[in-house]
Design a protein around this motif. Structure first.
Motif, PDB file in Angstrom:
ATOM      1  N   PHE A 134       0.838  -1.200   0.000  1.00 43.06           N
ATOM      2  CA  PHE A 134       0.000   0.000   0.000  1.00 43.06           C
ATOM      3  C   PHE A 134       0.876   1.254   0.000  1.00 43.06           C
ATOM      4  O   PHE A 134       0.685   2.173  -0.809  1.00 43.06           O
ATOM      5  N   ASN A 135       1.840   1.309   0.908  1.00 40.93           N
ATOM      6  CA  ASN A 135       2.728   2.466   0.990  1.00 40.93           C
ATOM      7  C   ASN A 135       3.525   2.651  -0.299  1.00 40.93           C
ATOM      8  O   ASN A 135       3.702   3.776  -0.781  1.00 40.93           O
ATOM      9  N   ALA A 136       4.009   1.554  -0.860  1.00 42.83           N
ATOM     10  CA  ALA A 136       4.827   1.625  -2.068  1.00 42.83           C
ATOM     11  C   ALA A 136       4.033   2.154  -3.254  1.00 42.83           C
ATOM     12  O   ALA A 136       4.538   2.940  -4.064  1.00 42.83           O
ATOM     13  N   LYS A 137       2.775   1.726  -3.346  1.00 41.40           N
ATOM     14  CA  LYS A 137       1.933   2.162  -4.466  1.00 41.40           C
ATOM     15  C   LYS A 137       1.817   3.679  -4.515  1.00 41.40           C
ATOM     16  O   LYS A 137       1.988   4.303  -5.576  1.00 41.40           O
ATOM     17  N   PHE A 138       1.569   4.293  -3.382  1.00 43.71           N
ATOM     18  CA  PHE A 138       1.347   5.736  -3.390  1.00 43.71           C
ATOM     19  C   PHE A 138       2.640   6.526  -3.323  1.00 43.71           C
ATOM     20  O   PHE A 138       2.699   7.652  -3.829  1.00 43.71           O
ATOM     21  N   ALA A 139       3.679   5.941  -2.764  1.00 43.50           N
ATOM     22  CA  ALA A 139       4.989   6.584  -2.852  1.00 43.50           C
ATOM     23  C   ALA A 139       5.424   6.639  -4.312  1.00 43.50           C
ATOM     24  O   ALA A 139       5.995   7.640  -4.769  1.00 43.50           O
ATOM     25  N   PHE A 140       5.120   5.581  -5.068  1.00 42.08           N
ATOM     26  CA  PHE A 140       5.463   5.564  -6.495  1.00 42.08           C
ATOM     27  C   PHE A 140       4.641   6.613  -7.244  1.00 42.08           C
ATOM     28  O   PHE A 140       5.158   7.293  -8.135  1.00 42.08           O
ATOM     29  N   GLY A 141       3.356   6.753  -6.882  1.00 46.11           N
ATOM     30  CA  GLY A 141       2.529   7.768  -7.528  1.00 46.11           C
ATOM     31  C   GLY A 141       3.069   9.166  -7.290  1.00 46.11           C
ATOM     32  O   GLY A 141       3.102  10.001  -8.204  1.00 46.11           O
ATOM     33  N   ILE A 142       3.506   9.435  -6.059  1.00 44.03           N
ATOM     34  CA  ILE A 142       4.098  10.735  -5.753  1.00 44.03           C
ATOM     35  C   ILE A 142       5.434  10.880  -6.471  1.00 44.03           C
ATOM     36  O   ILE A 142       5.777  11.960  -6.964  1.00 44.03           O
ATOM     37  N   ALA A 143       6.194   9.797  -6.562  1.00 45.87           N
ATOM     38  CA  ALA A 143       7.490   9.833  -7.246  1.00 45.87           C
ATOM     39  C   ALA A 143       7.334  10.212  -8.713  1.00 45.87           C
ATOM     40  O   ALA A 143       8.180  10.916  -9.280  1.00 45.87           O
ATOM     41  N   GLU A 144       6.263   9.762  -9.348  1.00 45.61           N
ATOM     42  CA  GLU A 144       6.021  10.123 -10.751  1.00 45.61           C
ATOM     43  C   GLU A 144       5.828  11.629 -10.887  1.00 45.61           C
ATOM     44  O   GLU A 144       6.297  12.240 -11.857  1.00 45.61           O
ATOM     45  N   VAL A 145       5.130  12.229  -9.925  1.00 47.18           N
ATOM     46  CA  VAL A 145       4.953  13.683  -9.922  1.00 47.18           C
ATOM     47  C   VAL A 145       6.308  14.367  -9.752  1.00 47.18           C
ATOM     48  O   VAL A 145       6.630  15.325 -10.468  1.00 47.18           O
ATOM     49  N   VAL A 146       7.104  13.871  -8.809  1.00 45.14           N
ATOM     50  CA  VAL A 146       8.421  14.448  -8.555  1.00 45.14           C
ATOM     51  C   VAL A 146       9.305  14.350  -9.795  1.00 45.14           C
ATOM     52  O   VAL A 146       9.954  15.320 -10.200  1.00 45.14           O
ATOM     53  N   ALA A 147       9.316  13.175 -10.417  1.00 44.62           N
ATOM     54  CA  ALA A 147      10.158  12.973 -11.600  1.00 44.62           C
ATOM     55  C   ALA A 147       9.745  13.900 -12.733  1.00 44.62           C
ATOM     56  O   ALA A 147      10.590  14.463 -13.441  1.00 44.62           O
ATOM     57  N   GLU A 148       8.445  14.068 -12.894  1.00 47.28           N
ATOM     58  CA  GLU A 148       7.945  14.933 -13.964  1.00 47.28           C
ATOM     59  C   GLU A 148       8.347  16.379 -13.732  1.00 47.28           C
ATOM     60  O   GLU A 148       8.632  17.119 -14.675  1.00 47.28           O
TER      61      GLU A 148
END
Length: 206
Positions: A134-148
């Motif tokens: 669960f934590n990894a899923k949303f950390a990855f979603g936030i990471a996509e925003v950061v990377a962009e």
């Protein structure tokens, strides 16, 4: 009608899904009060005002009941977080909405929030694995925003995503004790500004 031997009360028949919701509500009360190890199926049945056989018809054991309750809370929280991530294409507003979702969920039910993030079974392989996924899923979603927004490499963006999710989680937990002094809107905006200014320290390279 059935009779609860432990309480001597008549238990009205319910549709299966309604009964399941009732049992999960009772389990929530007991697990919050005593934790997994201190809770018992006897007490959960008593709080739900059903016989133990009725409880076992729906859940074969305490562990399965705990997992079902945890999954229910994570599904509710997931819906909030996913809605926040999908709410806009503006990354600044997306980060704000996602952090606000942590505050909104804990404001709705602080005990559900704590069952997810302060479970006494975090070291259990299956249950800890569920929470980590669960934590990894949303950390990855936030990471996509950061990377962009920064052009950071995936690994670095994921590390920042984990940090931002952790900041939202921990600050929301502590905000509960300050809610009489700081409103939810003020608190989430404060933490969002801190997060966004941090991301702004990594400008895109041309």
């Amino acid at each position: 009608m059935t009779t609860s031997p432990s309480r001597g009360v008549r238990t009205q028949r319910m549709p299966r899904e309604a009964r399941r919701r009732q049992l999960l509500q009772a389990a929530h009360q007991v697990f919050v009060a005593h934790g997994f190890h201190g809770a018992s199926m006897d007490e959960i049945a008593e709080v739900a005002e059903v016989s133990k056989p009725v409880l076992y018809q729906h859940f074969p054991g305490k562990r399965e009941l705990y997992i079902a309750l945890l999954d229910q809370h994570m599904d509710e929280f997931s819906a909030l977080l996913q809605q926040a991530l999908n709410s806009t294409n503006d990354n600044k507003l997306r980060v704000r909405a996602t952090i606000h979702a942590y505050y909104e969920f804990i404001a709705r039910d602080s005990q559900a929030f704590r069952l997810i993030f302060e479970s006494d079974l975090l070291n259990d392989e299956e249950i800890g694995g569920r929470i980590e996924a669960f934590n990894a899923k949303f950390a990855f979603g936030i990471a996509e925003v950061v990377a962009e927004d920064t052009n950071l490499p995936p690994g670095q963006a994921l590390l920042m995503g984990r940090a931002l999710a952790g900041m939202a989680q921990v600050s929301a937990r502590y905000w509960v004790d300050l809610r009489d002094e700081v409103s939810m809107e003020e608190a989430s905006k404060l933490v969002s500004r801190l997060a966004w200014r941090g991301i702004g320290r990594f400008p895109k390279e041309s």
